[in-house]
Design a protein around this motif. Structure first.
Motif, PDB file in Angstrom:
ATOM      1  N   UNK A  67      61.770  25.841  39.031  1.00  0.00           N
ATOM      2  CA  UNK A  67      61.346  25.844  40.435  1.00  0.00           C
ATOM      3  C   UNK A  67      60.318  26.936  40.724  1.00  0.00           C
ATOM      4  N   UNK A  68      59.447  26.653  41.676  1.00  0.00           N
ATOM      5  CA  UNK A  68      58.504  27.646  42.186  1.00  0.00           C
ATOM      6  C   UNK A  68      58.720  27.775  43.689  1.00  0.00           C
ATOM      7  N   UNK A  73      56.564  27.773  52.707  1.00  0.00           N
ATOM      8  CA  UNK A  73      57.941  27.341  52.912  1.00  0.00           C
ATOM      9  C   UNK A  73      58.216  25.938  52.415  1.00  0.00           C
ATOM     10  N   UNK A  74      57.186  25.252  51.934  1.00  0.00           N
ATOM     11  CA  UNK A  74      57.401  23.914  51.376  1.00  0.00           C
ATOM     12  C   UNK A  74      58.372  24.018  50.205  1.00  0.00           C
ATOM     13  N   UNK A  75      59.279  23.053  50.111  1.00  0.00           N
ATOM     14  CA  UNK A  75      60.301  23.082  49.068  1.00  0.00           C
ATOM     15  C   UNK A  75      60.186  21.873  48.156  1.00  0.00           C
ATOM     16  N   UNK A  76      60.945  21.919  47.065  1.00  0.00           N
ATOM     17  CA  UNK A  76      60.988  20.801  46.136  1.00  0.00           C
ATOM     18  C   UNK A  76      59.865  20.807  45.120  1.00  0.00           C
ATOM     19  N   UNK A 114      54.676  19.047  41.452  1.00  0.00           N
ATOM     20  CA  UNK A 114      54.671  19.932  40.296  1.00  0.00           C
ATOM     21  C   UNK A 114      53.335  20.651  40.200  1.00  0.00           C
ATOM     22  N   UNK A 115      53.393  21.908  39.777  1.00  0.00           N
ATOM     23  CA  UNK A 115      52.191  22.698  39.532  1.00  0.00           C
ATOM     24  C   UNK A 115      52.145  23.070  38.059  1.00  0.00           C
ATOM     25  N   UNK A 154      50.900  21.118  49.580  1.00  0.00           N
ATOM     26  CA  UNK A 154      51.008  22.225  50.537  1.00  0.00           C
ATOM     27  C   UNK A 154      49.870  23.229  50.374  1.00  0.00           C
ATOM     28  N   UNK A 155      49.737  24.096  51.353  1.00  0.00           N
ATOM     29  CA  UNK A 155      48.809  25.217  51.281  1.00  0.00           C
ATOM     30  C   UNK A 155      49.650  26.490  51.214  1.00  0.00           C
ATOM     31  N   UNK A 156      49.235  27.411  50.389  1.00  0.00           N
ATOM     32  CA  UNK A 156      49.940  28.677  50.303  1.00  0.00           C
ATOM     33  C   UNK A 156      49.859  29.248  48.903  1.00  0.00           C
TER      34      UNK A 156
END
Length: 168
Positions: A67-68, A73-76, A114-115, A154-156
């Motif tokens: 997990x990252x 605050x985006x999850x998953x 995924x990143x 997401x952005x962040x």
């Protein structure tokens, strides 16, 4: 060559460590600590997916997914890597098989996306691309990529688990 992809088992751990060390030994853009990272992820309970590529009785590849966190605050979201293939077996499609299996497993788990940090030409083949608003601080934008499983990117700022700082 018949490669079977399966979930890591306890008896695979030593072989995964040796394989990961060998796979990154001559990599120019490596911290040469990838084997320690995999073990630290496992020890901290953060190794969400750990798949091995087996040819006969030999482990010839491995992929880790953990997990990252994202500052928005985006999850998953999960990070893929390290991914390792035995040096003498690189270029034979084993890494591709591991990538596809890991992404399929993430989708099966109902994750958001995924990143990955790595070569855009390679990871782009699996749907990864750089997104201007998604940042891994200190890393050139084009090498940090993401793929979404149906939701928006997401952005962040992204942060990998502390295990990625392991040095032994």
């Amino acid at each position: 060559m018949t490669i079977k992809i399966s979930t890591e088992r306890a008896e695979h751990i030593n072989a995964i460590t040796l394989l990961t060390e060998a796979a990154f030994q001559n990599e120019e853009h490596s911290s040469h600590t990838e084997q320690f990272i995999v073990n630290a992820l496992r020890d901290s309970g953060q190794l969400t997916i750990s798949l091995v590529a087996v040819d006969g009785a030999s482990i010839v590849g491995h992929v880790a997914v953990s997990p990252v966190t994202i500052s928005s605050g985006d999850t998953g979201w999960y990070g893929l890597g390290p991914i390792s293939v035995s040096p003498e077996r690189q270029g034979q499609g084993i890494g591709s098989q591991l990538m596809k299996a890991a992404l399929k497993e993430l989708q099966h788990l109902g994750t958001t996306g995924c990143v990955v940090l790595g070569n855009p030409a390679y990871y782009g083949r699996f749907g990864f691309k750089a997104h201007p608003g998604l940042i891994l601080p200190g890393v050139p934008q084009e090498y940090f990529q993401a793929t979404s499983f149906g939701s928006k990117i997401p952005c962040g700022d992204v942060k990998f688990h502390e295990a990625f700082n392991a040095t032994e």
